[in-house]
Design a protein around this motif. Structure first.
Motif, PDB file in Angstrom:
ATOM      1  N   GLN A   1      -9.655   1.128  -2.887  1.00 35.97           N
ATOM      2  CA  GLN A   1      -7.928   0.766  -2.650  1.00 35.97           C
ATOM      3  C   GLN A   1      -7.540   2.163  -2.628  1.00 35.97           C
ATOM      4  O   GLN A   1      -5.997   1.645  -2.252  1.00 35.97           O
ATOM      5  CB  GLN A   1      -8.174  -0.270  -4.790  1.00 35.97           C
ATOM      6  N   LYS A   2      -7.799   2.813  -3.479  1.00 34.87           N
ATOM      7  CA  LYS A   2      -6.660   4.014  -3.108  1.00 34.87           C
ATOM      8  C   LYS A   2      -6.803   4.390  -1.481  1.00 34.87           C
ATOM      9  O   LYS A   2      -5.806   4.546  -1.466  1.00 34.87           O
ATOM     10  CB  LYS A   2      -7.516   5.130  -4.089  1.00 34.87           C
ATOM     11  N   ALA A   3      -7.946   4.731  -1.537  1.00 34.39           N
ATOM     12  CA  ALA A   3      -8.122   5.612   0.122  1.00 34.39           C
ATOM     13  C   ALA A   3      -7.475   4.123   1.359  1.00 34.39           C
ATOM     14  O   ALA A   3      -6.365   4.251   2.218  1.00 34.39           O
ATOM     15  CB  ALA A   3      -9.332   5.328   0.341  1.00 34.39           C
ATOM     16  N   HIS A   4      -7.007   2.516   0.424  1.00 27.92           N
ATOM     17  CA  HIS A   4      -6.276   1.640   1.731  1.00 27.92           C
ATOM     18  C   HIS A   4      -5.083   2.287   1.511  1.00 27.92           C
ATOM     19  O   HIS A   4      -3.976   2.175   2.314  1.00 27.92           O
ATOM     20  CB  HIS A   4      -7.018   0.505   1.826  1.00 27.92           C
ATOM     21  N   TYR A   5      -4.922   1.619   0.240  1.00 25.50           N
ATOM     22  CA  TYR A   5      -3.593   1.723  -0.099  1.00 25.50           C
ATOM     23  C   TYR A   5      -2.341   2.911  -0.015  1.00 25.50           C
ATOM     24  O   TYR A   5      -1.128   2.779   0.545  1.00 25.50           O
ATOM     25  CB  TYR A   5      -3.076   0.525  -1.751  1.00 25.50           C
ATOM     26  N   LEU A   6      -3.195   3.525  -0.829  1.00 22.22           N
ATOM     27  CA  LEU A   6      -2.023   5.171  -1.369  1.00 22.22           C
ATOM     28  C   LEU A   6      -1.131   5.145  -0.482  1.00 22.22           C
ATOM     29  O   LEU A   6       0.273   5.971  -0.067  1.00 22.22           O
ATOM     30  CB  LEU A   6      -2.470   5.774  -1.888  1.00 22.22           C
ATOM     31  N   PRO A   7      -2.213   5.602   0.886  1.00 21.60           N
ATOM     32  CA  PRO A   7      -1.272   6.448   2.271  1.00 21.60           C
ATOM     33  C   PRO A   7      -0.087   5.234   2.386  1.00 21.60           C
ATOM     34  O   PRO A   7       0.729   5.729   3.285  1.00 21.60           O
ATOM     35  CB  PRO A   7      -2.659   6.614   3.439  1.00 21.60           C
ATOM     36  N   ARG A   8      -0.414   4.257   2.948  1.00 24.55           N
ATOM     37  CA  ARG A   8       0.602   3.152   3.342  1.00 24.55           C
ATOM     38  C   ARG A   8       1.800   2.371   2.474  1.00 24.55           C
ATOM     39  O   ARG A   8       2.858   2.652   2.760  1.00 24.55           O
ATOM     40  CB  ARG A   8      -0.250   1.610   3.650  1.00 24.55           C
ATOM     41  N   ILE A   9       1.873   3.123   1.249  1.00 18.95           N
ATOM     42  CA  ILE A   9       2.831   3.445   0.278  1.00 18.95           C
ATOM     43  C   ILE A   9       3.490   5.178   0.586  1.00 18.95           C
ATOM     44  O   ILE A   9       5.242   4.223   1.024  1.00 18.95           O
ATOM     45  CB  ILE A   9       2.233   3.596  -1.005  1.00 18.95           C
ATOM     46  N   LEU A  10       3.158   5.217   0.885  1.00 21.13           N
ATOM     47  CA  LEU A  10       3.767   7.140   0.801  1.00 21.13           C
ATOM     48  C   LEU A  10       4.632   7.129   2.198  1.00 21.13           C
ATOM     49  O   LEU A  10       5.587   7.224   2.161  1.00 21.13           O
ATOM     50  CB  LEU A  10       2.455   8.159   1.348  1.00 21.13           C
TER      51      LEU A  10
ATOM     52  N   MET B   1       5.460   2.914  -9.502  1.00 15.75           N
ATOM     53  CA  MET B   1       4.786   1.532 -10.923  1.00 15.75           C
ATOM     54  C   MET B   1       3.460   1.448 -10.091  1.00 15.75           C
ATOM     55  O   MET B   1       2.235   1.834 -10.807  1.00 15.75           O
ATOM     56  CB  MET B   1       5.398   0.609 -10.717  1.00 15.75           C
ATOM     57  N   LEU B   2       2.847   1.447  -8.986  1.00 18.79           N
ATOM     58  CA  LEU B   2       2.070   0.348  -8.277  1.00 18.79           C
ATOM     59  C   LEU B   2       0.455   2.029  -8.221  1.00 18.79           C
ATOM     60  O   LEU B   2       0.117   1.844  -8.005  1.00 18.79           O
ATOM     61  CB  LEU B   2       2.056  -0.523  -6.685  1.00 18.79           C
ATOM     62  N   GLY B   3       2.069   2.947  -7.448  1.00 22.07           N
ATOM     63  CA  GLY B   3       0.559   4.018  -7.146  1.00 22.07           C
ATOM     64  C   GLY B   3       0.010   4.698  -8.516  1.00 22.07           C
ATOM     65  O   GLY B   3      -1.106   4.652  -8.553  1.00 22.07           O
ATOM     66  N   PRO B   4       0.482   5.009  -9.145  1.00 23.61           N
ATOM     67  CA  PRO B   4       0.726   5.337 -10.433  1.00 23.61           C
ATOM     68  C   PRO B   4      -0.889   4.437 -10.933  1.00 23.61           C
ATOM     69  O   PRO B   4      -1.846   4.627 -11.515  1.00 23.61           O
ATOM     70  CB  PRO B   4       1.179   5.743 -11.847  1.00 23.61           C
ATOM     71  N   VAL B   5      -0.663   3.518 -10.984  1.00 22.84           N
ATOM     72  CA  VAL B   5      -2.333   2.336 -11.474  1.00 22.84           C
ATOM     73  C   VAL B   5      -2.925   1.915 -10.616  1.00 22.84           C
ATOM     74  O   VAL B   5      -3.983   2.759 -11.475  1.00 22.84           O
ATOM     75  CB  VAL B   5      -1.194   0.623 -11.562  1.00 22.84           C
ATOM     76  N   LEU B   6      -2.918   2.632  -9.200  1.00 21.64           N
ATOM     77  CA  LEU B   6      -4.121   2.670  -8.492  1.00 21.64           C
ATOM     78  C   LEU B   6      -5.068   4.074  -8.811  1.00 21.64           C
ATOM     79  O   LEU B   6      -6.295   3.575  -8.915  1.00 21.64           O
ATOM     80  CB  LEU B   6      -3.663   2.685  -7.163  1.00 21.64           C
ATOM     81  N   ILE B   7      -3.943   4.692  -9.282  1.00 15.29           N
ATOM     82  CA  ILE B   7      -4.331   6.002  -8.914  1.00 15.29           C
ATOM     83  C   ILE B   7      -5.530   6.089 -10.515  1.00 15.29           C
ATOM     84  O   ILE B   7      -6.801   6.419 -10.644  1.00 15.29           O
ATOM     85  CB  ILE B   7      -3.790   7.486  -9.001  1.00 15.29           C
ATOM     86  N   LYS B   8      -5.308   5.427 -11.435  1.00 14.65           N
ATOM     87  CA  LYS B   8      -5.855   5.488 -12.999  1.00 14.65           C
ATOM     88  C   LYS B   8      -6.646   4.217 -12.717  1.00 14.65           C
ATOM     89  O   LYS B   8      -7.617   4.522 -13.391  1.00 14.65           O
ATOM     90  CB  LYS B   8      -4.584   5.225 -13.398  1.00 14.65           C
ATOM     91  N   PHE B   9      -6.797   2.939 -12.390  1.00 14.52           N
ATOM     92  CA  PHE B   9      -7.581   1.759 -12.520  1.00 14.52           C
ATOM     93  C   PHE B   9      -7.857   1.880 -11.120  1.00 14.52           C
ATOM     94  O   PHE B   9      -8.915   1.044 -11.487  1.00 14.52           O
ATOM     95  CB  PHE B   9      -6.664   0.750 -13.198  1.00 14.52           C
TER      96      PHE B   9
ATOM     97  N   TRP C   1       2.444  10.737  -8.034  1.00 16.22           N
ATOM     98  CA  TRP C   1       1.072  10.997  -7.987  1.00 16.22           C
ATOM     99  C   TRP C   1       0.260  13.009  -8.303  1.00 16.22           C
ATOM    100  O   TRP C   1       1.028  13.801  -7.824  1.00 16.22           O
ATOM    101  CB  TRP C   1       0.707  10.795  -6.847  1.00 16.22           C
ATOM    102  N   PRO C   2      -0.810  12.831  -8.048  1.00 12.46           N
ATOM    103  CA  PRO C   2      -1.490  13.858  -8.042  1.00 12.46           C
ATOM    104  C   PRO C   2      -1.168  15.039  -6.754  1.00 12.46           C
ATOM    105  O   PRO C   2      -1.420  13.552  -5.657  1.00 12.46           O
ATOM    106  CB  PRO C   2      -3.293  13.765  -8.446  1.00 12.46           C
ATOM    107  N   GLU C   3      -1.516  15.616  -6.236  1.00 10.13           N
ATOM    108  CA  GLU C   3      -1.442  16.561  -5.252  1.00 10.13           C
ATOM    109  C   GLU C   3      -2.572  15.328  -4.191  1.00 10.13           C
ATOM    110  O   GLU C   3      -2.146  15.806  -3.228  1.00 10.13           O
ATOM    111  CB  GLU C   3      -1.695  17.631  -5.148  1.00 10.13           C
ATOM    112  N   GLU C   4      -3.539  16.076  -4.778  1.00 10.15           N
ATOM    113  CA  GLU C   4      -4.889  14.915  -4.624  1.00 10.15           C
ATOM    114  C   GLU C   4      -4.687  13.901  -3.568  1.00 10.15           C
ATOM    115  O   GLU C   4      -4.870  13.790  -2.481  1.00 10.15           O
ATOM    116  CB  GLU C   4      -6.127  15.132  -4.655  1.00 10.15           C
ATOM    117  N   TYR C   5      -3.738  13.218  -3.679  1.00 10.88           N
ATOM    118  CA  TYR C   5      -3.242  12.106  -3.219  1.00 10.88           C
ATOM    119  C   TYR C   5      -2.054  11.867  -2.481  1.00 10.88           C
ATOM    120  O   TYR C   5      -1.421  10.635  -2.401  1.00 10.88           O
ATOM    121  CB  TYR C   5      -3.018  10.935  -4.699  1.00 10.88           C
TER     122      TYR C   5
END
Length: 398
Positions: A109-118, A96-104, A60-64
């Motif tokens: 979706q990024k704001a909601h799901y990415l922190p909850r994955i981490l 898998m999902l994290g990079p897909v969300l960051i790209k597409f 993941w990029p550092e910004e995420y």
């Protein structure tokens, strides 16, 4: 192209070793080295320590919230974790999902799901394969029909790894039957608590509950859970699989298995002396070691190219093929090295808190189960036959 470690890389390796010494729970390391299954809490505990250190999401990029590792640092980190007995975290959310969300994914979706994955709030599993669609994934039949602000999903997914722990599943679903099969597929996020979702365990040949089958019966999924564009989910799927395949090579795990094989073969003796001195066995061991050295060099070349801004092409498929073959061969040689002690398989010995005594040396207990389980390596993530087709198209233009 520079394949040598820099002074900074060596310093980073020392930093990783110190972190592992101070933070890796000894109970988890013991389970890993003894071939025991880890609990969900074991994974969550280790994930929390990596998150606190900022060393969690390497792709993941550092910004995420990514670790900011260079490709060489990621390679070093994985190698040291394997050597220390640290668990490999399930890849479905992080890799898998994290990079897909960051790209597409959308901003929401990024704001909601990415922190909850981490932070481990949401655990994900993968809904790709179906009973009639594995290697030929484009033939999938799970349907999603638009109904107002929802999709209504019907169908079945199988070989859903660690789905029993998951809260959500990312799925490839068919939203159109027009045109080529790949053109009618969409990428959908589904809450496993939604009415109509049923998950059933699949007990594998070695007795583990690692995989599952998932049924969808008129499951209503908000249209906002579509990732990317409707009918263009195949683009997301290919992007995800590129991330998955390079990791399947498992260079660090193969190196650790080779070291274990040499140790076991040196300790195993018959009337002719140590097994490691047997010409036939030594030849097989030397052959796989040569292949592993070549694969590691190829992996470092890919890492070096990525460091310089390149993008892996057919190399990810090459690494997937060779890496899985090497790991299967090492598993077979380890099983052969312990002789008759590899034959009895008593999975209850590997259960957490078991009082059952192993048959033979401790290191022999998990080998039969591992041998059977690792037959899957050349199948999942796109079978090796499919990878050869990809290579022929990308390299030879066939």
């Amino acid at each position: 192209m520079h394949l040598d470690y820099s002074a900074g890389d060596h310093a980073f390796r020392d930093e990783v070793r110190a972190f592992l010494k101070d933070n890796l729970p000894s109970a988890i390391a013991a389970k890993m080295k003894g071939g025991q299954m880890l609990s969900k809490q074991d994974f969550l505990d280790w994930q929390a320590k990596l998150l606190a250190r900022g060393w969690l999401a390497h792709s993941w990029p550092e910004e995420y919230g990514g670790s900011g590792f260079t490709p060489f640092q990621k390679h070093i980190f994985e190698e040291e974790c394997v050597n220390a007995g640290a668990p490999e975290l399930p890849p479905f959310g992080l890799n898998m999902l994290g990079p897909v969300l960051i790209k597409f994914g959308s901003d929401e979706q990024k704001a909601h799901y990415l922190p909850r994955i981490l932070d481990g709030t949401d655990w994900w599993c993968q809904g790709y394969s179906e009973p009639g669609a594995g290697s030929d994934l484009a033939s999938l039949k799970t349907r999603a029909v638009r109904d107002g602000d929802h999709y209504v999903v019907n169908g079945q997914k199988t070989w859903t790894t660690l789905g029993q722990y998951a809260d959500w599943i990312f799925c490839l679903v068919r939203t159109s039957t027009e045109g080529k099969p790949q053109e009618g597929i969409s990428f959908l996020l589904i809450d496993l608590d939604t009415p109509g979702v049923t998950m059933r365990p699949i007990i594998t040949i070695e007795g583990d509950h690692e995989v599952n089958e998932v049924f969808f019966d008129d499951v209503r999924v908000p249209a906002a859970n579509l990732v990317g564009v409707e009918n263009k989910g195949w683009t997301c799927a290919k992007y995800l699989l590129t991330h998955e395949r390079t990791g399947i090579a498992g260079v660090a795990y193969a190196k650790a298995a080779l070291a274990k094989l040499k140790r076991v073969a040196g300790e195993t003796e018959d009337e002719d002396g140590p097994l490691i001195d047997d010409p036939h066995f030594a030849a097989r061991m030397a052959s796989v070691e040569i292949d592993l050295m070549a694969m590691e060099l190829t992996n470092l070349r890919v890492v070096s190219q990525a460091q310089d801004g390149g993008v892996p092409g057919p190399e990810s498929s090459m690494l997937k093929i060779k890496g899985t073959q090497i790991r299967q061969e090492l598993s077979d040689l380890l099983r052969r090295a312990v002789g008759p002690y590899a034959l009895p398989f008593t999975p209850e010995v590997l259960e957490d808190g078991s009082n059952e005594a192993p048959v033979g040396p401790d290191y022999a207990t998990p080998l039969a189960g591992q041998y059977f389980n690792r037959r899957k390596y050349s199948i999942y993530g796109g079978s090796n036959e499919i990878q050869r087709n990809i290579i022929s198209k990308m390299v030879l233009g066939l």
